[in-house]
Write a protein that holds these residues in place. Structure first.
Motif, PDB file in Angstrom:
ATOM      1  N   HIS A 141     -23.305 -48.273  19.006  1.00 37.81           N
ATOM      2  CA  HIS A 141     -22.438 -48.293  20.180  1.00 37.81           C
ATOM      3  C   HIS A 141     -21.396 -47.182  20.171  1.00 37.81           C
ATOM      4  CE1 HIS A 141     -24.065 -51.928  21.925  1.00 37.81           C
ATOM      5  NE2 HIS A 141     -24.091 -52.433  20.715  1.00 37.81           N
ATOM      6  N   ASP A 142     -21.410 -46.336  19.151  1.00 43.94           N
ATOM      7  CA  ASP A 142     -20.469 -45.219  19.081  1.00 43.94           C
ATOM      8  C   ASP A 142     -21.158 -43.979  18.495  1.00 43.94           C
ATOM      9  OD1 ASP A 142     -18.220 -43.661  19.203  1.00 43.94           O
ATOM     10  OD2 ASP A 142     -17.065 -44.809  17.735  1.00 43.94           O
ATOM     11  N   PRO A 143     -22.178 -43.480  19.198  1.00 45.88           N
ATOM     12  CA  PRO A 143     -22.861 -42.280  18.682  1.00 45.88           C
ATOM     13  C   PRO A 143     -21.917 -41.079  18.668  1.00 45.88           C
ATOM     14  CG  PRO A 143     -23.745 -42.899  20.839  1.00 45.88           C
ATOM     15  CD  PRO A 143     -22.753 -43.949  20.450  1.00 45.88           C
ATOM     16  N   SER A 144     -22.120 -40.202  17.705  1.00 41.19           N
ATOM     17  CA  SER A 144     -21.190 -39.093  17.490  1.00 41.19           C
ATOM     18  C   SER A 144     -21.137 -38.116  18.655  1.00 41.19           C
ATOM     19  CB  SER A 144     -21.532 -38.351  16.203  1.00 41.19           C
ATOM     20  OG  SER A 144     -22.821 -37.778  16.291  1.00 41.19           O
ATOM     21  N   GLU A 145     -22.180 -38.049  19.471  1.00 44.22           N
ATOM     22  CA  GLU A 145     -22.158 -37.087  20.580  1.00 44.22           C
ATOM     23  C   GLU A 145     -21.232 -37.518  21.724  1.00 44.22           C
ATOM     24  OE1 GLU A 145     -25.892 -39.599  21.470  1.00 44.22           O
ATOM     25  OE2 GLU A 145     -24.977 -38.717  19.690  1.00 44.22           O
ATOM     26  N   ILE A 146     -20.831 -38.773  21.747  1.00 38.38           N
ATOM     27  CA  ILE A 146     -19.875 -39.224  22.761  1.00 38.38           C
ATOM     28  C   ILE A 146     -18.487 -38.802  22.306  1.00 38.38           C
ATOM     29  CG2 ILE A 146     -18.812 -41.196  23.920  1.00 38.38           C
ATOM     30  CD1 ILE A 146     -21.506 -42.626  23.722  1.00 38.38           C
ATOM     31  N   ASP A 204     -17.103 -52.757  18.540  1.00 34.14           N
ATOM     32  CA  ASP A 204     -18.510 -52.375  18.590  1.00 34.14           C
ATOM     33  C   ASP A 204     -19.096 -52.468  20.006  1.00 34.14           C
ATOM     34  OD1 ASP A 204     -20.583 -51.254  17.148  1.00 34.14           O
ATOM     35  OD2 ASP A 204     -21.562 -53.183  16.799  1.00 34.14           O
ATOM     36  N   ASP A 205     -18.289 -52.031  20.988  1.00 32.83           N
ATOM     37  CA  ASP A 205     -18.780 -51.953  22.362  1.00 32.83           C
ATOM     38  C   ASP A 205     -18.161 -50.729  23.036  1.00 32.83           C
ATOM     39  OD1 ASP A 205     -16.145 -52.736  22.849  1.00 32.83           O
ATOM     40  OD2 ASP A 205     -16.662 -54.596  23.871  1.00 32.83           O
ATOM     41  N   ALA A 206     -18.552 -50.469  24.262  1.00 33.15           N
ATOM     42  CA  ALA A 206     -18.083 -49.266  24.967  1.00 33.15           C
ATOM     43  C   ALA A 206     -16.564 -49.262  25.131  1.00 33.15           C
ATOM     44  CB  ALA A 206     -18.778 -49.150  26.320  1.00 33.15           C
ATOM     45  N   LEU A 207     -15.980 -50.414  25.407  1.00 32.58           N
ATOM     46  CA  LEU A 207     -14.529 -50.471  25.543  1.00 32.58           C
ATOM     47  C   LEU A 207     -13.855 -50.151  24.210  1.00 32.58           C
ATOM     48  CD1 LEU A 207     -12.044 -50.970  27.267  1.00 32.58           C
ATOM     49  CD2 LEU A 207     -12.271 -53.417  26.757  1.00 32.58           C
ATOM     50  N   GLY A 208     -14.391 -50.657  23.120  1.00 33.72           N
ATOM     51  CA  GLY A 208     -13.851 -50.356  21.803  1.00 33.72           C
ATOM     52  C   GLY A 208     -13.925 -48.879  21.463  1.00 33.72           C
ATOM     53  N   VAL A 209     -15.011 -48.228  21.889  1.00 32.68           N
ATOM     54  CA  VAL A 209     -15.163 -46.787  21.669  1.00 32.68           C
ATOM     55  C   VAL A 209     -14.001 -46.048  22.316  1.00 32.68           C
ATOM     56  CG1 VAL A 209     -16.578 -44.758  22.236  1.00 32.68           C
ATOM     57  CG2 VAL A 209     -17.678 -46.852  21.420  1.00 32.68           C
ATOM     58  N   MET A 210     -13.662 -46.435  23.534  1.00 32.48           N
ATOM     59  CA  MET A 210     -12.569 -45.781  24.249  1.00 32.48           C
ATOM     60  C   MET A 210     -11.206 -46.201  23.693  1.00 32.48           C
ATOM     61  SD  MET A 210     -14.072 -43.747  26.336  1.00 32.48           S
ATOM     62  CE  MET A 210     -12.649 -43.182  27.258  1.00 32.48           C
ATOM     63  N   LEU A 211     -11.040 -47.497  23.427  1.00 33.46           N
ATOM     64  CA  LEU A 211      -9.732 -48.023  23.032  1.00 33.46           C
ATOM     65  C   LEU A 211      -9.245 -47.513  21.684  1.00 33.46           C
ATOM     66  CD1 LEU A 211      -9.588 -51.782  24.096  1.00 33.46           C
ATOM     67  CD2 LEU A 211      -8.304 -49.851  25.032  1.00 33.46           C
ATOM     68  N   ASP A 212     -10.149 -47.323  20.717  1.00 32.06           N
ATOM     69  CA  ASP A 212      -9.659 -46.869  19.416  1.00 32.06           C
ATOM     70  C   ASP A 212      -9.010 -45.498  19.535  1.00 32.06           C
ATOM     71  OD1 ASP A 212     -12.259 -45.466  19.422  1.00 32.06           O
ATOM     72  OD2 ASP A 212     -11.961 -45.183  17.276  1.00 32.06           O
TER      73      ASP A 212
END
Length: 165
Positions: A70-75, A133-141
């Motif tokens: 849910h957090d690939p490095s290319e994002i 471990d979700d899209a919101l977590g990717v942004m929030l961290d």
């Protein structure tokens, strides 16, 4: 996944640069933020953070749909938004004082280094958001890392201006 989601999520494919795509994303945030600030000042920059967050959240959801990671490095849109948040004190200070934002170059360096440190080390709330471990977590961290970095930038500016000058 749509081409638009890939374009946004990788920030025009910057996320495919190796090594350390997150650092490349943070570096890309600097000229992009500067350009936005030059075009519309502090308030356009601030609005861009909000709009970018929601576009990034959407793009991350699209890019990770059906994947285990849910957090690939290319994002790297999350790094761009976090880096912009870390730069808020610098851009606001330049706007408030009516000076060129480039004169506050030590703040740029501090914002970059502090954001990268919080993003990599993931202390406290940064780690909590990352573990979602979700899209919101990717942004929030990265949002939280940016907030922590911005607070430190303000503290360093205060120390420099009030104590050392």
């Amino acid at each position: 996944m749509t081409a638009l989601a890939r374009l946004i999520g990788t920030v025009f494919y910057v996320g495919h640069l190796k090594p350390a795509p997150g650092t490349w994303g943070s570096l890309a945030a600097l000229p992009l933020g500067f350009l936005i600030y030059q075009i519309g000042g502090f308030w356009l920059f601030a609005l861009s953070i909000v709009v970018g967050f929601f576009k990034g959240w959407w793009a991350t959801q699209e890019m990770t749909k059906g994947r285990d990671n849910h957090d690939p490095s290319e994002i790297v849109i999350d790094e761009v938004i976090g880096q912009w948040i870390a730069l808020i004190p610098v851009f606001y200070g330049a706007s408030l004082m009516g000076v060129s934002v480039t004169l506050l170059w030590p703040g740029w360096i501090a914002a970059f280094l502090l954001f990268r440190a919080f993003d990599i080390l993931k202390p406290w709330l940064v780690g909590w958001a990352d573990r979602r471990d979700d899209a919101l977590g990717v942004m929030l961290d990265d949002v939280i890392a940016g907030i922590f970095a911005a607070i430190c930038v303000v503290g360093l500016a205060a120390l420099f201006h009030l104590v050392l000058m």
